[in-house]
Scaffold this active site. Structure first.
Site, PDB file in Angstrom:
ATOM      1  N   GLU A 214       0.807  -1.217   0.000  1.00 13.56           N
ATOM      2  CA  GLU A 214       0.000   0.000   0.000  1.00 13.56           C
ATOM      3  C   GLU A 214       0.839   1.266   0.000  1.00 13.56           C
ATOM      4  O   GLU A 214       0.406   2.316   0.453  1.00 13.56           O
ATOM      5  CB  GLU A 214      -0.971  -0.046   1.190  1.00 13.56           C
ATOM      6  CG  GLU A 214      -1.908  -1.242   1.084  1.00 13.56           C
ATOM      7  CD  GLU A 214      -3.010  -1.248   2.136  1.00 13.56           C
ATOM      8  OE1 GLU A 214      -3.051  -0.338   2.974  1.00 13.56           O
ATOM      9  OE2 GLU A 214      -3.835  -2.190   2.090  1.00 13.56           O
TER      10      GLU A 214
ATOM     11  N   SER B 184       2.391   0.072   9.962  1.00 15.20           N
ATOM     12  CA  SER B 184       2.866  -0.915  10.926  1.00 15.20           C
ATOM     13  C   SER B 184       3.192  -2.248  10.288  1.00 15.20           C
ATOM     14  O   SER B 184       3.807  -3.095  10.908  1.00 15.20           O
ATOM     15  CB  SER B 184       1.816  -1.122  12.018  1.00 15.20           C
ATOM     16  OG  SER B 184       0.662  -1.733  11.472  1.00 15.20           O
TER      17      SER B 184
ATOM     18  N   HIS C  14     -15.779  -9.665   6.534  1.00 12.03           N
ATOM     19  CA  HIS C  14     -14.996 -10.486   7.463  1.00 12.03           C
ATOM     20  C   HIS C  14     -13.605  -9.895   7.588  1.00 12.03           C
ATOM     21  O   HIS C  14     -12.703 -10.261   6.837  1.00 12.03           O
ATOM     22  CB  HIS C  14     -14.854 -11.916   6.948  1.00 12.03           C
ATOM     23  CG  HIS C  14     -16.106 -12.731   6.995  1.00 12.03           C
ATOM     24  ND1 HIS C  14     -16.215 -13.934   6.345  1.00 12.03           N
ATOM     25  CD2 HIS C  14     -17.291 -12.525   7.622  1.00 12.03           C
ATOM     26  CE1 HIS C  14     -17.433 -14.439   6.563  1.00 12.03           C
ATOM     27  NE2 HIS C  14     -18.105 -13.597   7.319  1.00 12.03           N
ATOM     28  N   GLU C  15     -13.412  -8.981   8.516  1.00 14.91           N
ATOM     29  CA  GLU C  15     -12.048  -8.575   8.831  1.00 14.91           C
ATOM     30  C   GLU C  15     -11.459  -9.685   9.690  1.00 14.91           C
ATOM     31  O   GLU C  15     -12.028 -10.041  10.719  1.00 14.91           O
ATOM     32  CB  GLU C  15     -12.035  -7.238   9.588  1.00 14.91           C
ATOM     33  CG  GLU C  15     -10.660  -6.834  10.100  1.00 14.91           C
ATOM     34  CD  GLU C  15      -9.601  -6.742   8.983  1.00 14.91           C
ATOM     35  OE1 GLU C  15      -9.881  -6.101   7.959  1.00 14.91           O
ATOM     36  OE2 GLU C  15      -8.522  -7.352   9.149  1.00 14.91           O
TER      37      GLU C  15
ATOM     38  N   GLU D 290      -8.967   4.578   0.281  1.00 18.74           N
ATOM     39  CA  GLU D 290      -8.894   4.907   1.709  1.00 18.74           C
ATOM     40  C   GLU D 290      -7.730   5.837   2.011  1.00 18.74           C
ATOM     41  O   GLU D 290      -7.809   6.651   2.936  1.00 18.74           O
ATOM     42  CB  GLU D 290      -8.797   3.637   2.548  1.00 18.74           C
ATOM     43  CG  GLU D 290      -7.552   2.819   2.291  1.00 18.74           C
ATOM     44  CD  GLU D 290      -7.531   1.487   3.051  1.00 18.74           C
ATOM     45  OE1 GLU D 290      -8.468   1.204   3.816  1.00 18.74           O
ATOM     46  OE2 GLU D 290      -6.557   0.737   2.858  1.00 18.74           O
TER      47      GLU D 290
END
Lengths: 754, 754
Positions: B194, B218, B467-468, B561
């Site tokens: 990303e 992270s 579904h995370e 996002e």
């Protein structure tokens, strides 16, 4: 499960300063525990028994690991020093509970407890994440339970802002021994517990380590020249029997013990995944080195070397020290079970003690095979048409053979028949890093799963399921629901699981936090399906069968199979009840009658035991799950001796340990649950033993038909193992039996109330 | 799925000596591949396009790892050198297949193939296990498929005695570039894709690396100062567009590329789990260092640093090089899809392209929350009574709001409504090493799952499941069957999965062999339940949606996002179709109309795009799954522009890339499947662009109602993003549209056949 006595709460809140010692005694005051804080604020404890030191001053605490996500309450400050005592509560507890199965019909749980709240302040200079500059306070509780035969202690971590998630680098619980005790130990190892027990002085552990490891075992992952496993049985020169183990190890790494001896200059470091030799020059730890003869906890790491991922509220398992001046108390103790939580299952009616035989020993010995074909160098389950492959002609789990075992079980009152090798995948199953190794639902073409289960049920017998996972735990979890549904469909009610070989995912170890979580996951999922579990190669048990009594057995030690892999020493079964059995029953698979395996196979190994000794194991190796491990045709040669296996119970209302000395002899009498019948077993080491059994536990005024299965006069575990005598007489309370056990022998007695 | 043309097999068996070059050309002979063995017996290849070198002589092969179980066919000898060529077969293939969904209604798969069998002999001096002294022979096949727009090569490992199981230390596939090309690259990373794309010369990668990494992410786990990801788009100074990627990465680690530049002295070593900085002084590899400007494959490791566990018969993914002198060919190529296997699902009738909106953007922006309560520092699912906890008042996935989104979807012809944060566990879900983080079946108390699904269905809309997993894959696999059964029960037919944070089990990485196996496991399990999958944070796709067309989307790149996390560059969406989209569609979640987020929230980020540019993305970012990502109330302010989103199709019978230059502009016309309508989108970078669209693809003699959504004259992605014009006219084949795109803008056109 009924509570007979409630909790008596004695509140003693206080503020203690460093060095002030808190004391708590066991109910009969034989055991005395002291707790205090060192000058640096480190929690310390010691333990006495009848005024003698058992554990010298020993440090407590944990080293935490720094995580890359160190903000948001995750914290790397050790929980080791800098504590003040902010509360101390003592309580007394006395309750009698009823196990679903066990050595006695009820168990008394009677202890005094001390819960010490410790606080630690941390100055934060510059914050990040949730951490703002200022003083952060953290609290932990160390809870001690003091029994008449020992103590348990554990760390508790209440939910709190500054101790929310944390990672364990190492637990630093010390057990400072008072001298150079004799110890019965196994090399500390992340992946196997199947070594032969060593008997040495503590000072001799380092020198013995290399030869103590069977390097041919592909699972070996030892971590230190002085690392040993629990349960560790010791004997001091002043006659104390001391045992260190743990209780209720749930979702936490299994503990090993690393001995600090006179040569230790630093703690060992863990080795990481897959290596099987210890680090010769270990890196120094942040933790100060305690005095020689101190054991320090060493947890099993995950693939990254970390020992645990924790979220408050949580706690560690109990760290236990059992102590007595009578070796029999080591065997009759219920301390480990008592430190576990009560039964978590609402309905236990489907759980039952089980005697079984199985299609197993002939594969272990090498006469037949688990696999169906030898046609391929390797197989992939999706690519094989099992109907068209060429059978190897050695496949044991075939319809004809299984029916014969079912007939044998039905004829002899055995409850179940284990069948290994029934399902596809055995062609290349172990240590290949093969994830998709079994599907747990597809039988080989010569195993008609419906017919065989119907046949068994028509004879009042059940087939005992086998799930070898090959340690591919991800694969097992993917299939477990279908596998259990298949079992329910065909009427299986018990499964033997296996964890041979390296853990997949790679880098993990058999006794890590994640694997312990996996074993428990399997037990819980099985309970949902009313399935009993007998887990082989899983981590050594710590009494969790109290909470989940469908965990009816574990292997977790060197079982009978090693008699076909070169043999075990004759004293092996006189040690296991002091060590491995402390945490729960073992599926030892006793009952080898034809001990010279080359009489019926090409295997040149031989079992170091007499037939009478084999019968004794059904008493001395307590388990609600007992196998008659030898072949039906071997038992048929000695049907009069086999009568004892037909008769013996495997659930008990009472048990009396009559004689015991580690690695020498054990004699126990047990009363069969729901009857007035007693059974007695005596087992000895290579030196033989004469047992004098006073029958003072029998009902007064009652007569008993007594059958004694004893070694013949010239019996010997090597030279004459099949020489036994069977004598019958009528006995009553107060009579005495004097029975001579041959070298590597034993005896068995049935007492049927008239 | 119907084969229109079969295989034409041209057998050319031969024995080749070292240095002899085998050649194979593409069907139109533009692309030429050469293969030979080096003096040391290393497989080598090169690639030309229209006579120009694209890949200079490059080595092939794999380094194998030594396993502790090295007997039994497991072997540590590298598959790198010492080969002889024992067979070479060339074939030609031409087939047209029909995708379930796609950019065109049929796809032609036309290539020439060369399969080279290589043999390697190994002298065994002393045996162990199955290995006996003597000569062992091993065979591998390298298969090349040469297309008019590039080539794919893969390694195949037939089942054989001496290559049965093996462990991959590293794959050493080289791609020797011919010069210091311009490259659009992402830092090579085991856990995130990303980052913002970098545009530099190859020689500048090393110098740009540190600033190219967003260290605040992270998940960062970069491994080398010159490591980059695929698909890697390049442009040479002589005008060739070159793209390196892979196809059909199934149960194999995702490949990165490590550039050997003029400063490289050795290959990097992998970093191991959890670390997020690369090794500054890498250890040397056994493999010889190739010339500068050579990319070498670098696989994602498991927790122990290993790259793969293999069992023959098996093969690697295809390693692909696409090449053309026309940038548009990079976008229209089907090479990656064609190198994947045909559809594996018997029934695909339940798979459908989907337009959706969702309860999502307002949480991303920070205005509302996924979690229901702020009452606890952390939660454990088993310990919470959700009915009695204190709500935080910010929970987005509540009945009222979800109904509003359902109403909006129904009113505007959107098929589904994504609802994130519907299920318990969001209080502390990411990067806590929390295994049991979600159960995927328990809704928060303000989300009435039955009522809302019933309500949606009554309006012809479906709710899109979320579904995370928090990357706790073991936990997801434990719950997946119940989770999919719940979806079936309530009528969900699609799930968005998420893999935020560190992988549990610890030490594993997002793009490892085991994780790629996991993603595929989820897709296959979903297919059994007739569920479409849109996997976020999963590994970048490699065309497996051909085989499993229920994989309708992936994120696997920097999506919309990030416009709320500081923003992405205006050229970002002019790069993604050249890179990320090569392997399959991206759930980019376009459609932000109110780009200045602080007009309706406290978020100070802003989207670098105009409204007309946002509309263009529905064409230029091909996906069968298209979101209208902004809030209903934001769309309601611009309902005339939103008309395009209502109208636009998301499945196509034809696509024509009209203009393209990486990072500059893309213009594409697509014909809506099952209609005669066309839609055109044009998107440009921060410099603006004037697009001249010749409508020569329209049906002759037909008239079309043409609506043009264009940037207004003064539109600008920063200063004036909401300035657009809507013009309507009637057009016919041969007409030309000239449309000016503003900086960071674009345009969209609908052509409705009259």
């Amino acid at each position: 499960m009924k509570k007979l006595f409630g909790i008596i709460l004695l509140l003693m809140p206080l503020m203690a300063t460093a060095q002030e010692k808190m004391e708590i005694a066991s109910p009969n005051e034989n055991v005395m525990l002291k707790f205090w804080l060192s000058d640096k604020g480190r929690p310390m404890y010691s333990l006495d028994y009848k005024g003698k030191a058992v554990v010298n001053p020993s440090g407590l605490g944990l080293e935490l690991a720094k995580d890359k996500h160190a903000s948001n309450g995750t914290d790397e400050y050790d929980l080791l020093e800098g504590f003040t005592m902010t509360d101390c509560e003592t309580t007394s507890f006395d309750e009698t509970w009823t196990p679903v199965w066990g050595e006695t019909s009820t168990i008394r749980n009677h202890y005094n407890e001390m819960a010490v709240t410790l606080s630690q302040e941390k100055l934060i200079r510059s914050g990040s994440g949730q951490q703002k500059p200022g003083v952060q306070e953290r609290h932990i509780i160390i809870r001690f339970r003091v029994y008449d035969d020992g103590m348990g202690l554990r760390y508790e971590f209440p939910q709190q802002t500054w101790l929310n998630y944390f990672l364990i680098k190492e637990e630093r619980t010390e057990f400072a021994m008072t001298g150079d005790h004799i110890a019965w130990w196994l090399p500390g190892d992340y992946d196997t517990q199947e070594q032969e027990t060593q008997q040495t002085r503590l000072s001799e552990i380092r020198g013995r380590m290399r030869e103590a490891v069977n390097w041919g075992n592909s699972s070996v992952a030892v971590f230190s020249e002085t690392g040993v496993q629990t349960s560790l049985q010791m004997k001091s020169d002043d006659g104390l029997y001391i045992n260190i183990h743990e209780a209720a190890c749930l979702d936490y790494a299994t503990m090993h013990l690393e001995l600090v001896d006179r040569q230790t200059t630093a703690f060992s470091t863990q080795l990481g995944g897959g290596s099987n030799a210890y680090t010769p020059n270990p890196a120094p730890s942040a933790c100060p080195l305690p005095k020689p003869f101190t054991f320090v906890s060493h947890l099993t790491p995950d693939a990254t070397g970390l020992k645990g991922c924790m979220q408050t509220p949580c706690n560690t398992p109990w760290r236990t020290v059992m102590v007595s001046d009578d070796a029999r108390d080591m065997l009759s103790s219920n301390l480990i079970l008592n430190l576990n939580e009560p039964c978590a299952l609402d309905d236990t009616s489907w759980i039952h003690p089980t005697k079984y035989c199985g299609v197993w020993w002939e594969m272990i010995v090498g006469k037949s095979s688990w696999n169906y074909t030898d046609e391929f160098p390797s197989i992939k389950l999706d690519n094989i048409d099992w109907q068209s492959v060429k059978p190897n002609g050695r496949h044991a789990a075939n319809n004809e053979k299984v029916k014969r075992y079912i007939d044998f079980a039905a004829k002899n009152g055995l409850d179940e028949v284990l069948v290994e090798g029934w399902n596809v995948g055995w062609e290349d199953w172990a240590n290949m890093w093969k994830r998709d190794v079994f599907d747990f639902v597809t039988p080989y073409p010569d195993f008609d799963i419906k017919m065989l289960n119907d046949y068994a049920h028509s004879k009042g017998v059940k087939i005992l399921m086998h799930h070898e996972t090959s340690s591919s735990t991800q694969n097992y979890e993917r299939h477990i629901k279908e596998a259990f549904e298949l079992m329910n469909h065909y009427g299986y009610d018990a499964v033997k699981t296996g964890y041979v070989g390296d853990i997949i995912p790679r880098g993990d170890h058999h006794y890590s936090q994640s694997m312990n979580n996996h074993y428990l996951y399997v037990v819980k999922e099985a309970a949902k399906h009313h399935i009993m579990v007998n887990a082989h190669e899983a981590t050594r048990p710590t009494g969790i069968c109290r909470t989940y009594p469908n965990l009816v057995g574990n292997e977790s030690a060197r079982g009978t199979e090693y008699e076909a892999f070169g043999g075990s020493r004759p004293d092996h079964t006189c040690i296991l009840p002091f060590t491995r059995l402390q945490g729960g029953p073992m599926d030892y698979t006793p009952g080898i009658f034809v001990t010279k395996l080359n009489t019926w196979s090409d295997n040149t190994s031989w079992a170091r035991i007499t037939i009478a000794g084999s019968l004794a194991l059904y008493l001395t190796m307590y388990s609600p799950l007992q196998m008659a491990a030898d072949l039906p045709e071997n038992y048929e040669q000695f049907d009069d001796a086999f009568q004892f296996i037909r008769d013996v119970a495997c659930d008990w209302s009472d048990s009396r340990y009559l004689e015991a000395e580690p690695a020498d002899y054990i004699t126990v009498a047990r009363k069969a649950k729901g009857t007035d019948n007693w059974f007695i077993g005596g087992k000895c080491d290579e030196n033989g033993h004469t047992s004098v059994v006073k029958l003072d536990f029998l009902d007064k005024g009652r007569k008993y038909e007594c059958t004694i299965y004893a070694d013949a006069k010239d019996a010997h575990y090597e030279h004459n193992p099949q020489a036994y005598t069977i004598t019958k007489r009528t006995v009553k309370k107060g009579d005495t039996l004097k029975i001579t056990e041959a070298p590597g022998g034993g005896f068995a007695v049935s007492l049927i109330a008239k």
